[in-house]
Design a protein around this motif. Structure first.
Motif, PDB file in Angstrom:
ATOM      1  N   VAL A 100     -42.164  23.659  13.640  1.00 60.77           N
ATOM      2  CA  VAL A 100     -41.645  22.613  12.754  1.00 60.77           C
ATOM      3  C   VAL A 100     -40.232  22.248  13.206  1.00 60.77           C
ATOM      4  N   ASN A 101     -39.943  20.971  13.205  1.00 59.41           N
ATOM      5  CA  ASN A 101     -38.633  20.486  13.616  1.00 59.41           C
ATOM      6  C   ASN A 101     -37.693  20.528  12.412  1.00 59.41           C
ATOM      7  N   PRO A 102     -36.507  21.113  12.556  1.00 60.33           N
ATOM      8  CA  PRO A 102     -35.588  21.205  11.413  1.00 60.33           C
ATOM      9  C   PRO A 102     -35.164  19.841  10.870  1.00 60.33           C
ATOM     10  N   LEU A 126     -42.492  22.801  -2.925  1.00 63.23           N
ATOM     11  CA  LEU A 126     -42.499  23.586  -1.689  1.00 63.23           C
ATOM     12  C   LEU A 126     -43.605  23.103  -0.752  1.00 63.23           C
ATOM     13  N   MET A 127     -44.792  22.906  -1.284  1.00 57.10           N
ATOM     14  CA  MET A 127     -45.908  22.473  -0.450  1.00 57.10           C
ATOM     15  C   MET A 127     -45.712  21.048   0.057  1.00 57.10           C
ATOM     16  N   LYS A 128     -45.172  20.171  -0.773  1.00 64.36           N
ATOM     17  CA  LYS A 128     -44.907  18.807  -0.311  1.00 64.36           C
ATOM     18  C   LYS A 128     -43.909  18.809   0.834  1.00 64.36           C
ATOM     19  N   ALA A 147     -43.221  17.955   6.552  1.00 65.74           N
ATOM     20  CA  ALA A 147     -42.520  18.291   7.797  1.00 65.74           C
ATOM     21  C   ALA A 147     -43.504  18.707   8.893  1.00 65.74           C
ATOM     22  N   LEU A 148     -44.536  19.452   8.524  1.00 65.19           N
ATOM     23  CA  LEU A 148     -45.540  19.858   9.513  1.00 65.19           C
ATOM     24  C   LEU A 148     -46.328  18.663  10.030  1.00 65.19           C
TER      25      LEU A 148
END
Length: 137
Positions: free
Chosen positions: A92-94, A73-75, A80-81
């Motif tokens: 954040v861009n999808p 989850l964190m990766k 993405a961030l």
């Protein structure tokens, strides 16, 4: 059990190995608060369902437990961030979320070079192979 663990002097906190979809939503809410200074319009909670689906992919959840590992989850979120931040986006861009999920599942064994200058020289040396001087006959 958790109360007794808190009284333990060696391991005072309970380690949670994986998370349900509701817990993932709560974690995303906490991450929104943490990253709010850098992303004023950040809304990670809207992607809970997609993130949960990506992270319970059979490659990331081989036991089919239906639970998400915190490391994955964190990766996914931090990658993405980072990509969104580099583009100067306020949320954040999808497409970055989906690309990060793809990197976790399809290209999880890919090694990324951090130091491009030194890495290119090493890669060229590997392509050329061992020199004839190092193999005396």
């Amino acid at each position: 059990m958790q109360f007794r663990r808190r009284l333990d002097h060696v391991h005072p906190f309970c380690r949670i190995a994986s998370h349900t979809e509701g817990e993932v939503r709560d974690i995303l809410l906490a991450l929104e608060r943490i990253y709010r200074p850098s992303f004023p319009e950040l809304n990670l909670q809207q992607w809970t369902g997609s993130i949960y689906t990506w992270l319970t992919h059979p490659l990331l959840d081989p036991q089919k437990s239906g639970r998400v590992i915190m490391d994955h989850l964190m990766k996914l979120v931090t990658t993405a961030l980072q990509w969104s931040y580099l583009r100067g986006e306020r949320d954040v861009n999808p497409t970055h979320l989906e690309a990060a999920a793809e990197a976790l599942t399809l290209r999880r064994d890919t090694i990324h070079l951090i130091d491009a200058d030194g890495g290119n020289q090493d890669a060229n040396a590997r392509k050329e192979g061992p020199s004839s001087e190092s193999n005396p006959k």
